[in-house]
Design a protein around this motif. Structure first.
Motif, short mmCIF file in Angstrom:
data_model
loop_
_atom_site.label_atom_id
_atom_site.label_comp_id
_atom_site.label_asym_id
_atom_site.label_seq_id
_atom_site.Cartn_x
_atom_site.Cartn_y
_atom_site.Cartn_z
N UNK A 145 0.87 -1.17 0.00
CA UNK A 145 0.00 0.00 0.00
C UNK A 145 0.91 1.23 0.00
N UNK A 146 0.73 2.08 -0.99
CA UNK A 146 1.48 3.32 -1.01
C UNK A 146 0.65 4.37 -0.29
N UNK A 147 1.17 4.84 0.84
CA UNK A 147 0.46 5.90 1.55
C UNK A 147 0.43 7.13 0.67
N UNK A 148 1.59 7.50 0.20
CA UNK A 148 1.64 8.65 -0.68
C UNK A 148 3.06 8.84 -1.17
N UNK A 149 3.18 9.79 -2.06
CA UNK A 149 4.46 10.16 -2.64
C UNK A 149 4.38 11.65 -2.92
N UNK A 150 5.47 12.33 -2.68
CA UNK A 150 5.47 13.77 -2.90
C UNK A 150 6.82 14.21 -3.44
N UNK A 151 6.79 15.20 -4.30
CA UNK A 151 7.99 15.82 -4.82
C UNK A 151 8.34 17.00 -3.92
N UNK A 152 9.57 17.01 -3.43
CA UNK A 152 10.06 18.09 -2.57
C UNK A 152 11.21 18.80 -3.26
N UNK A 171 15.15 18.24 -7.20
CA UNK A 171 14.00 17.59 -6.60
C UNK A 171 14.36 16.34 -5.81
N UNK A 172 13.55 16.06 -4.83
CA UNK A 172 13.59 14.82 -4.06
C UNK A 172 12.20 14.21 -4.13
N UNK A 173 12.13 12.91 -4.11
CA UNK A 173 10.84 12.25 -4.00
C UNK A 173 10.81 11.54 -2.66
N UNK A 174 9.78 11.79 -1.89
CA UNK A 174 9.55 11.08 -0.63
C UNK A 174 8.38 10.15 -0.86
N UNK A 175 8.58 8.88 -0.53
CA UNK A 175 7.55 7.87 -0.73
C UNK A 175 7.43 7.05 0.56
N UNK A 176 6.21 6.73 0.94
CA UNK A 176 5.95 5.89 2.11
C UNK A 176 5.04 4.75 1.68
N UNK A 177 5.50 3.52 1.91
CA UNK A 177 4.75 2.32 1.55
C UNK A 177 4.56 1.46 2.78
N UNK A 178 3.59 0.58 2.71
CA UNK A 178 3.34 -0.35 3.81
C UNK A 178 3.12 -1.74 3.24
N UNK A 179 3.75 -2.73 3.84
CA UNK A 179 3.53 -4.13 3.46
C UNK A 179 4.10 -5.03 4.55
N UNK A 180 3.47 -6.15 4.76
CA UNK A 180 3.97 -7.17 5.68
C UNK A 180 4.38 -6.68 7.05
N UNK A 181 3.64 -5.74 7.63
CA UNK A 181 3.96 -5.24 8.97
C UNK A 181 5.09 -4.23 9.00
#
Length: 176
Positions: free
Chosen positions: A4-11, A69-79
């Motif tokens: 599950x991708x919580x979100x992604x943002x360009x900084x 630019x930087x990309x910040x990404x937060x994902x969730x899987x398997x705990x």
């Protein structure tokens, strides 16, 4: 298991990047999430490192990459929560964990040690091959252990091999 991708943002890679990244984590996870504080701190350290050490990308000049630019990404899987920071840096150096005892007393240089402790050593770096940039990542338990159990975690000075499915790894395929 599908991540599950919580979100992604360009900084923008400037002095406000870490603060903005922390605010995004608050929005994405919420302050009540059990891993909120650890994720917020890990994101802050990884984004700060990218701003300080990978500022040779789009602009092509050391110290002139305030718009890189930087990309910040937060994902969730398997705990796990996987934090990824993608930079456009041209540096060939891998991120280094400072292990000398004097570095613990210094104001700077402890970021990856903190990330290593929070992730139980489950962090690393992936080059984008022929394209500029790299992804520095860490994986945090979604429901972290109480602080008294931190000493039982694996050695944070050694990046672990990714336990993420290959399709989670950003950048071009290794054969590109």
């Amino acid at each position: 298991m599908e991540p599950e991708t919580f979100s992604e943002i360009l900084l923008l890679g400037n002095v406000e990047a870490a603060s903005r990244a922390r605010e995004e984590v608050r929005k994405w996870l919420g302050e009540g999430h059990p891993a909120y504080e650890n994720a917020r701190l890990a994101v802050s350290e990884l984004v700060t490192n990218a701003v300080r050490h990978a500022r040779h990308g789009v602009s092509g000049q050391a110290g002139a990459g305030d718009d890189d630019p930087l990309i910040l990404r937060l994902l969730s899987y398997g705990g796990l929560l996987r934090v990824e920071v993608v930079d456009a840096g041209l540096s060939v150096e891998e991120p280094r964990l400072r292990t000398d005892p004097v570095s613990l007393l210094m104001e700077n240089g402890r970021g990856l040690a903190i990330v290593g402790m929070l992730s139980g050593g489950n962090w690393g770096c992936r080059s984008h091959g022929r394209q500029p940039g790299r992804t520095v990542w860490c994986e945090l338990p979604s429901d972290p252990l109480p602080d008294e159990n931190l000493s039982e975690l694996s050695d944070p000075s050694v990046p672990a091999a990714s336990s993420a499915p290959d399709d989670l790894l950003p950048g071009p395929p290794a054969s590109a």
